[in-house]
Design a protein around this motif. Structure first.
Motif, PDB file in Angstrom:
ATOM      1  N   ALA B  95       0.802  -1.225   0.000  1.00 10.64           N
ATOM      2  CA  ALA B  95       0.000   0.000   0.000  1.00 10.64           C
ATOM      3  C   ALA B  95       0.837   1.277   0.000  1.00 10.64           C
ATOM      4  O   ALA B  95       0.296   2.382   0.026  1.00 10.64           O
ATOM      5  CB  ALA B  95      -0.911  -0.007   1.234  1.00 10.64           C
ATOM      6  N   LEU B  96       2.137   1.134  -0.066  1.00  6.66           N
ATOM      7  CA  LEU B  96       3.050   2.251   0.172  1.00  6.66           C
ATOM      8  C   LEU B  96       2.669   3.525  -0.583  1.00  6.66           C
ATOM      9  O   LEU B  96       2.515   4.600   0.004  1.00  6.66           O
ATOM     10  CB  LEU B  96       4.458   1.810  -0.261  1.00  6.66           C
ATOM     11  CG  LEU B  96       5.637   2.272   0.566  1.00  6.66           C
ATOM     12  CD1 LEU B  96       5.480   1.900   2.025  1.00  6.66           C
ATOM     13  CD2 LEU B  96       6.915   1.635   0.005  1.00  6.66           C
ATOM     14  N   SER B  97       2.507   3.385  -1.879  1.00  6.55           N
ATOM     15  CA  SER B  97       2.230   4.567  -2.701  1.00  6.55           C
ATOM     16  C   SER B  97       0.815   4.557  -3.256  1.00  6.55           C
ATOM     17  O   SER B  97       0.512   5.270  -4.209  1.00  6.55           O
ATOM     18  CB  SER B  97       3.241   4.659  -3.850  1.00  6.55           C
ATOM     19  OG  SER B  97       4.556   4.793  -3.348  1.00  6.55           O
ATOM     20  N   CYS B  98      -0.049   3.748  -2.645  1.00  6.19           N
ATOM     21  CA  CYS B  98      -1.431   3.707  -3.123  1.00  6.19           C
ATOM     22  C   CYS B  98      -2.230   4.868  -2.512  1.00  6.19           C
ATOM     23  O   CYS B  98      -1.827   5.489  -1.525  1.00  6.19           O
ATOM     24  CB  CYS B  98      -2.087   2.373  -2.776  1.00  6.19           C
ATOM     25  SG  CYS B  98      -1.395   0.990  -3.704  1.00  6.19           S
ATOM     26  N   PHE B 102      -8.300   4.538  -0.896  1.00 10.02           N
ATOM     27  CA  PHE B 102      -8.536   3.093  -1.001  1.00 10.02           C
ATOM     28  C   PHE B 102      -7.591   2.319  -0.083  1.00 10.02           C
ATOM     29  O   PHE B 102      -7.153   1.219  -0.388  1.00 10.02           O
ATOM     30  CB  PHE B 102      -8.388   2.630  -2.452  1.00 10.02           C
ATOM     31  CG  PHE B 102      -9.317   3.345  -3.385  1.00 10.02           C
ATOM     32  CD1 PHE B 102     -10.676   3.036  -3.394  1.00 10.02           C
ATOM     33  CD2 PHE B 102      -8.867   4.360  -4.211  1.00 10.02           C
ATOM     34  CE1 PHE B 102     -11.551   3.714  -4.226  1.00 10.02           C
ATOM     35  CE2 PHE B 102      -9.738   5.036  -5.052  1.00 10.02           C
ATOM     36  CZ  PHE B 102     -11.090   4.730  -5.052  1.00 10.02           C
ATOM     37  N   GLY B 103      -7.250   2.942   1.018  1.00 12.43           N
ATOM     38  CA  GLY B 103      -6.441   2.233   2.004  1.00 12.43           C
ATOM     39  C   GLY B 103      -4.943   2.360   1.810  1.00 12.43           C
ATOM     40  O   GLY B 103      -4.163   1.730   2.524  1.00 12.43           O
ATOM     41  N   GLY B 104      -4.534   3.153   0.838  1.00 10.89           N
ATOM     42  CA  GLY B 104      -3.104   3.304   0.593  1.00 10.89           C
ATOM     43  C   GLY B 104      -2.451   4.231   1.601  1.00 10.89           C
ATOM     44  O   GLY B 104      -3.127   4.943   2.343  1.00 10.89           O
ATOM     45  N   GLN B 105      -1.109   4.202   1.599  1.00 13.83           N
ATOM     46  CA  GLN B 105      -0.380   5.062   2.523  1.00 13.83           C
ATOM     47  C   GLN B 105      -0.035   6.412   1.914  1.00 13.83           C
ATOM     48  O   GLN B 105       0.459   7.300   2.602  1.00 13.83           O
ATOM     49  CB  GLN B 105       0.901   4.359   2.976  1.00 13.83           C
ATOM     50  CG  GLN B 105       0.607   3.096   3.782  1.00 13.83           C
ATOM     51  CD  GLN B 105       1.882   2.409   4.223  1.00 13.83           C
ATOM     52  OE1 GLN B 105       2.857   3.075   4.588  1.00 13.83           O
ATOM     53  NE2 GLN B 105       1.875   1.099   4.206  1.00 13.83           N
ATOM     54  N   GLN B 113       9.088   2.996  -6.078  1.00 13.45           N
ATOM     55  CA  GLN B 113      10.145   2.735  -7.071  1.00 13.45           C
ATOM     56  C   GLN B 113      11.375   2.114  -6.406  1.00 13.45           C
ATOM     57  O   GLN B 113      11.903   1.098  -6.863  1.00 13.45           O
ATOM     58  CB  GLN B 113      10.529   4.053  -7.768  1.00 13.45           C
ATOM     59  CG  GLN B 113      11.852   4.065  -8.494  1.00 13.45           C
ATOM     60  CD  GLN B 113      11.910   3.069  -9.625  1.00 13.45           C
ATOM     61  OE1 GLN B 113      10.914   2.816 -10.293  1.00 13.45           O
ATOM     62  NE2 GLN B 113      13.067   2.469  -9.839  1.00 13.45           N
ATOM     63  N   CYS B 114      11.817   2.715  -5.336  1.00 13.10           N
ATOM     64  CA  CYS B 114      13.022   2.219  -4.656  1.00 13.10           C
ATOM     65  C   CYS B 114      12.749   0.895  -3.946  1.00 13.10           C
ATOM     66  O   CYS B 114      13.605  -0.004  -3.952  1.00 13.10           O
ATOM     67  CB  CYS B 114      13.561   3.264  -3.684  1.00 13.10           C
ATOM     68  SG  CYS B 114      14.202   4.736  -4.523  1.00 13.10           S
ATOM     69  N   LEU B 115      11.574   0.771  -3.348  1.00 13.33           N
ATOM     70  CA  LEU B 115      11.193  -0.524  -2.765  1.00 13.33           C
ATOM     71  C   LEU B 115      11.304  -1.616  -3.821  1.00 13.33           C
ATOM     72  O   LEU B 115      11.901  -2.675  -3.592  1.00 13.33           O
ATOM     73  CB  LEU B 115       9.750  -0.459  -2.246  1.00 13.33           C
ATOM     74  CG  LEU B 115       9.077  -1.812  -1.952  1.00 13.33           C
ATOM     75  CD1 LEU B 115       9.701  -2.496  -0.748  1.00 13.33           C
ATOM     76  CD2 LEU B 115       7.569  -1.638  -1.742  1.00 13.33           C
ATOM     77  N   TYR B 116      10.737  -1.349  -4.990  1.00 13.20           N
ATOM     78  CA  TYR B 116      10.710  -2.384  -6.030  1.00 13.20           C
ATOM     79  C   TYR B 116      12.079  -2.620  -6.657  1.00 13.20           C
ATOM     80  O   TYR B 116      12.371  -3.736  -7.068  1.00 13.20           O
ATOM     81  CB  TYR B 116       9.627  -2.074  -7.084  1.00 13.20           C
ATOM     82  CG  TYR B 116       8.354  -2.766  -6.681  1.00 13.20           C
ATOM     83  CD1 TYR B 116       7.520  -2.219  -5.715  1.00 13.20           C
ATOM     84  CD2 TYR B 116       8.045  -4.026  -7.185  1.00 13.20           C
ATOM     85  CE1 TYR B 116       6.395  -2.898  -5.283  1.00 13.20           C
ATOM     86  CE2 TYR B 116       6.921  -4.704  -6.774  1.00 13.20           C
ATOM     87  CZ  TYR B 116       6.096  -4.143  -5.827  1.00 13.20           C
ATOM     88  OH  TYR B 116       4.990  -4.828  -5.402  1.00 13.20           O
TER      89      TYR B 116
END
Lengths: 598, 598
Positions: B95-98, B102-105, B113-116
Motif C-alpha cells: 500500500a506504500l504509494s497507493c 482506497f487504504g493506501g499510505q 520505485q526504490c522498494l521495487y
C-alpha cells in the motif's frame, strides 16, 4: 520442434570456391589424392548423422541431464546418448582425420572441422564427449612415448575410448601455477597421483568402455608455479599388456556440476586417490603437452559457437517467415493474411542477418584454420609449416573469443526473433543461448584470449605475425582495388588494415610504459582484429561470388552471398569505430577506481 | 551464497542530492509534508525486508519452480513464497504509494520505485506477484467505475488480492489486433468471456485469496483490429456485495510454461470458459485502460533490470576481491598471497564498472521518471502535468529497452567475472542472466520499444519532446560549460546533444520517403537516446559530487561517484559513434536480402 539442415552448400563454397583447399592438399603428400568429391560425399553423410541421429537428442538431453550414482561413481548420460555414440563409433566418424598409423582414416582436418560444426549445431553437449578426445589424441600423438601411443591411440581413434583434460582445481583455473595435485614416482616408473580436479567436461560417462584422462600434477621436487607442472595419462581402467582392460584405477567422479547449460554433458568433479598414471613428455614440462590439447580445444570451442550460431539462425529464419504479426511499415505485404510474416520488419532482418553473417564469416575462418593446422603437420616445406603455425597461433584466440562472443550475440538475437516463445524451453532457442554461454568462459576466458592475442601473439613479436595477416589483406586490396564492384567491401577493409597497424603500435608503446594499458585495451583489440579477419574473408567471399556472377553463373547462392557481405560491412564491421575509441581511452579510468570499487 | 546490500546511500544521493525530489513534492499539495527522513526511514525498512525475507528465496525459488495441480487448476508457488508475501501484506508494503482513499499510505511513487528496485534485486520472480498488481491497480484507478473501484481497490492496495494483465494469445503478442477472445453482453450488464490467453505472469498462485485479471476481449459487434478490443475485470472468485468472496469464476490455469528463467513466477496459460467480467472504460476502447497498465509495466520491467544489474554487480565485486588468480600485469599487488585478487586486472574492473555505471545511471533515470509520474498525477499546474506526461512518454521506452539491454550486458559480464564458477547454479550468477533475459522480451520487445520511441515519441511530434529533453541538456551545458572540472563530462554530452538533433532530422526525412528507414534505425537510435539520457544524469551526478567535494565534504562516496562517471564517459558512452554510423547505413542492406534470407 527445432530444425537443422546441414549447411553443405556453404561448406563447399568456402572449401572449394573461396579457399580452394584441395590445391593446398595437393602440395602435401599425405593428402595429394584427396578431391572435392570425396570431401563432399563424406560431409553429406556426416550431415545426415548429425541431423538425424544427434540433433533429435538435443532438447531431451538438456531436460534429462546426467545422473551420478554416488555409490558406484558411474554417470548415466541422457537417454539415447550412448546409442548415438555407438553409431558414431561404428560408422567411423571418430577416426575421420586421425592418423592411419593408429587406425585413422587420414582425411584432412577440414573434414573433421565440418563434421564437428554440424555435430555442434546438432547437440553441443553430446558432441563434447567425442570432441574432447581429439585434443587428448593430438597431445599424445605429439608428446606420447611409442608405448603410450601403441596403448591408447588406436582406441581413441576408433572412439572406443574417450579422452579428457584435467587441469582446473577448485582454487585454480586460469592460474594453473597454483595447482596442488601431486604425483609421486613409483619404483616401476609410474606415478601415484592424488588431488581434486573440477569442471572436467565428459569427465565420467557410460558411452565408452574406458576414459583416458590427461592430468596435470606436480612432482614432489617440482619448482613452484607453472614451471613445475607435469602431464600424466591416467586411464579410468588400467590397460593390460594385451590391450584388454584391467583393474579400475583410483580416479573417480565425486560429483556433477549443476550448470546453466550443456546439461547433457557431465561436468565432473574428479578425485584422484593414488591413481596410477604414466608421464607424458618431460618432467615439469607438462604445459607443452597440455597446450597441444588446449589449442585444439580453443579452436573446438570456436567451432561449438559456430555450430550454435548456424542452428539458431536457421530456426529464427524459419520462425520469422512463419509467424505473422503486424504489418510492414511500408505497407501490407501479405494482403491475404491478417498480418505480415515478421520477416518484413527491418530489425527482424537485422537480427537474422547478424547471425547469418557471423555464421558464414566464422565458417570461412574455421576452415582456413583447419588448413593451416594441416600445413603445420603435413606440409613438406619447413617455412610453410612455420608460417602456418605462426598464423594459426595468431588466429586461435580470435577463433575462440570472437566466434564465441558473436555466438552469444547471435543466439540472443535469434531468441529475440521468437518474442515470448523464445523464452519457452519447448522452442529450443533459450537452450542455444544457455549452451553458448559456456563457450565464452571455458578453455581460457575471452579476456585471457584477448591478452594472449594482444600481449603474446601481437606485441610479443612486435606485430610480425599480424603483419603477415596484413599482407593477405594488402594483396586482396591490391588485387581488387580498381574493381568498382568490390569497392564497398575492399574500401572499409583497406581502411581498417591501415588503422590497425597504427593502433597496434600505439598500444605497444603505451604498454611498454604501463602494462595495464595492454590489459585495458585487449578485449576491444581482439574484436577489432576479429573484424579485420572477418572483413578479409567476407571480401574474399564477395570476390568469389562476383566472379561467378560475372561468369554467368545464375545460382542465387552468389547473389545471396553478396547481400550478406553488404550487410556485414554496413552494420557489423563499423563496431570497430567505437572499439578503437574505447581502447584508446586507456587504463586510467579503470585503475583509478579504488573508491568506486571499494 | 550470493549477497545483497540495499543501495540506500546511492538512492539517497539520487533523490535528495541530485534530483531534490522533496522540492518537487512541496509543490504538490498531497505530498507537501513528505521529507527526506521519512522516505529514508521507510526505505531502510524496505531494504531489510527485501534482503532478509525475499532475497533468501531467490535461488530456491528458481530451483523448485511452480507446480500446477491439473485437477484443481491451482498453482503451488515455491516454498517460502507465500509466507514472505504474507509478511509483505501485513507490513503494508503493498500500500506504500497507493491512494489513501482506497487504504493506501499515499507516499510518493519514488518510495515504491526504490522498494521495487530492492525487491527485484532480491528476487525478480517473487516480486512479479505483487508487482503486476500495481499496474492493474493504476488501470482501475484511472478507468474503473466507482463501483469497480470500491469493490477491488482496497484489497489490491493491501495486497490481499493480486492483479494480472491478460493480453497475449497463442497467435498474437505484439499484434493485439488479431485477438480472438470474445465477450458476450449479458442481460445484467456483465459479460461472458471465452478464449485462451498465454504468458500470463502471476496468472495463478497460492499467495493471495483472489486474483483480479484484467482481460482484453472483443465484443460481438467489435470492429476488426485493435479498435475493436475492450477491457474487462475478470476475478478468479466473484466478489459478493458485502466484499466477501463468492463462487469460483470460469477462468482457469490450464498450464504453466517451462521457461529459461523467472522459474518462481507462474507464467500461466489461462482459459476463459464463459467467465463473467465487467467492462472497464468504454466499449472498443480497451487499449486506453490497458495502456495505463502497460506503461506502468514497462517502467516496472526497466526496474527489474535495474535490480538485477545492482545485485549482479555486488556479487561480482565481492568475488573479484576474494578470488586470487594470476598476478597484476604491472607487478604483484598482494605479495603475501600466492596470487593477486582478480580485481587487479583492468578488464575485470571494466566488467565491474560497466555494471556499476549502468546500475547507478539507471537508478537516476528511474527515480526521475517516478517523479515525473507523480507530477502527472498530482502537480497543481496543468502545464507541468502535461509536460511531465510528455517527458515520461519519451523516457518510458528508454527505461524499458535501454535498462534491460544494459542489464543483459551487465549480468553477463558479472557472470564472466566468476569464470567457470559463473556457469554453476550454486553461485547464483547464471540465474541473474536467465532472469534478465525475459525483460528484453515481455511488455513489448525492445524492438517495439525502439519503434515506439523513434516513430511515435520522437518523429510523431517532430522531435518536440526530444527537444524538451535537449533543453535540460543545454541548460546543464550552459551552467557548467566554463567549469574546467566538469569538462570531461559536459563536453561529450554537449557534442551528442548537438549530433542527435541532426541525426533525428535525417532519420525523419528518410522515414518520410521510406518508412523502413525508421524501422532499420530504431534500435540503434534508442541506444543513442539512452546514452544522451544517461550522459545527462551522469553529468548531473558528477556535478553534485564535485560540488560536495568543493564544499569540503570528505565522504569518499563523492570521489567514487566521479570515478564511475569518468569510466562511463570514457568506455560506455562512445558506443554512440558506431550506433549513429550503423543507423545511417540505412534499410537497403536489410531489405534487399530476399535471396540471403530465402
Amino acid at each position: 520442434m527445432p530444425v537443422y539442415n546441414p549447411p553443405l552448400r556453404d561448406m563447399q563454397f568456402v572449401m572449394h570456391e573461396v579457399l580452394n583447399v584441395c590445391d593446398d592438399f595437393r602440395a602435401m603428400p599425405v593428402h595429394a589424392e584427396v578431391d572435392a568429391d570425396t570431401i563432399n560425399a563424406v560431409l553429406e553423410e556426416a550431415g545426415k548423422f548429425a541431423s538425424q541421429v544427434v540433433f533429435p537428442l538435443n532438447i531431451s538431453g538438456d531436460t534429462e541431464g546426467c545422473q551420478l550414482d554416488q555409490a558406484t561413481h558411474e554417470v548415466k548420460t541422457p537417454t539415447g546418448f550412448k546409442a548415438a555414440y555407438k553409431q558414431y563409433v561404428e560408422a567411423g566418424w571418430a577416426a575421420l582425420s586421425c592418423d592411419p598409423a593408429f587406425g585413422g582414416q587420414g582425411l584432412p582436418l577440414v573434414v573433421n572441422q565440418c563434421l564437428y560444426e554440424m555435430l555442434n549445431s546438432a547437440n553441443q553437449a553430446w558432441t563434447m564427449y567425442p570432441g574432447l578426445t581429439h585434443g587428448a589424441y593430438a597431445s599424445l600423438h605429439t608428446h606420447g612415448t611409442d608405448e603410450q601411443k601403441a596403448t591408447y591411440l588406436h582406441k581413441m581413434s576408433s572412439g572406443e575410448w574417450t579422452g579428457t583434460m584435467c587441469l582446473t582445481e577448485p582454487h585454480c583455473g586460469t592460474d594453473l601455477g597454483l595447482m596442488r595435485t601431486k604425483a609421486e614416482p613409483q619404483p616401476d616408473g609410474t606415478y601415484k597421483i592424488t588431488g581434486n580436479k573440477i569442471f572436467i567436461s565428459a569427465g565420467e560417462h557410460d558411452m565408452a568402455e574406458n576414459i583416458v584422462h590427461l592430468v596435470l600434477a606436480r612432482l614432489p621436487d617440482a619448482p613452484p608455479g607453472i614451471k613445475g607442472v607435469s602431464l600424466f595419462i591416467v586411464p579410468k581402467y588400467h590397460v593390460n599388456k594385451d590391450g584388454t582392460l584391467g583393474e579400475r584405477n583410483g580416479i573417480y567422479c565425486a560429483g556433477l556440476e549443476h550448470k546453466m547449460g550443456i546439461h547433457g554433458n557431465a561436468t565432473a568433479q574428479i578425485v584422484l586417490e593414488g591413481a596410477i598414471g604414466t608421464m607424458v613428455g618431460q618432467p615439469n614440462k607438462g604445459m607443452q603437452g597440455m597446450f597441444v590439447m588446449m589449442n585444439a580445444a580453443r579452436l573446438g570451442v570456436g567451432n561449438q559457437s559456430l555450430g550454435l550460431t548456424e542452428v539458431a539462425y536457421q530456426n529464427a529464419l524459419a520462425y520469422a517467415k512463419d509467424r505473422i504479426q503486424m504489418r510492414s511499415l511500408s505497407g501490407a505485404k501479405s494482403k491475404n493474411q491478417p498480418a505480415d510474416p515478421i520477416i518484413v520488419h527491418p530489425d527482424v532482418r537485422k537480427m537474422l542477418l547478424t547471425a547469418k553473417a557471423y555464421a558464414e564469416g566464422g565458417r570461412a575462418l574455421a576452415v582456413f584454420c583447419s588448413v593451416l593446422l594441416e600445413k603445420v603437420h603435413h606440409h613438406p616445406d619447413e617455412k610453410v609449416r612455420k608460417d602456418s603455425d605462426d598464423m594459426l597461433s595468431l588466429l586461435t584466440p580470435i577463433v575462440k573469443a570472437f566466434l564465441t562472443d558473436n555466438a552469444w550475440t547471435a543466439t540472443t538475437l535469434c531468441q529475440q526473433v521468437f518474442g515470448g516463445h523464445g523464452y519457452i524451453k519447448e522452442w529450443g532457442m533459450e537452450q542455444y543461448v544457455r549452451d553458448a554461454r559456456i563457450n565464452m568462459i571455458y578453455e581460457g576466458t575471452n579476456t585471457i584470449q584477448s591478452l594472449d592475442l594482444l600481449g603474446r601473439k601481437v606485441l610479443g613479436n612486435n606485430g610480425a605475425t599480424l603483419k603477415k595477416f596484413g599482407k593477405l589483406v594488402t594483396a586482396l586490396v591490391m588485387e581488387e582495388g580498381v574493381n568498382e564492384k568490390m569497392a564497398e567491401f575492399i574500401n572499409p577493409l583497406a581502411v581498417l588494415g591501415e588503422q590497425i597497424n597504427k593502433f597496434t603500435m600505439e598500444l605497444g608503446f603505451k604498454g611498454l610504459q604501463n602494462p595495464d594499458e595492454v590489459g585495458a585495451a585487449a578485449v576491444d583489440y581482439l574484436r577489432v582484429a576479429g573484424h579485420l579477419v572477418f572483413g578479409y574473408f567476407w571480401a574474399r567471399m564477395a570476390q568469389t561470388a562476383l566472379r561467378e556472377i560475372a561468369n554467368g553463373n545464375t545460382d542465387p547462392f552468389y547473389a545471396a552471398k553478396l547481400q550478406t557481405a553488404r550487410f556485414y560491412f554496413a552494420k557489423l564491421f563499423p563496431e570497430t569505430a567505437t572499439l578503437m575509441r574505447t581502447a584508446r581511452a586507456g587504463s586510467k579510468v579503470l585503475m583509478d577506481t579504488e573508491l568506486a570499487l571499494a
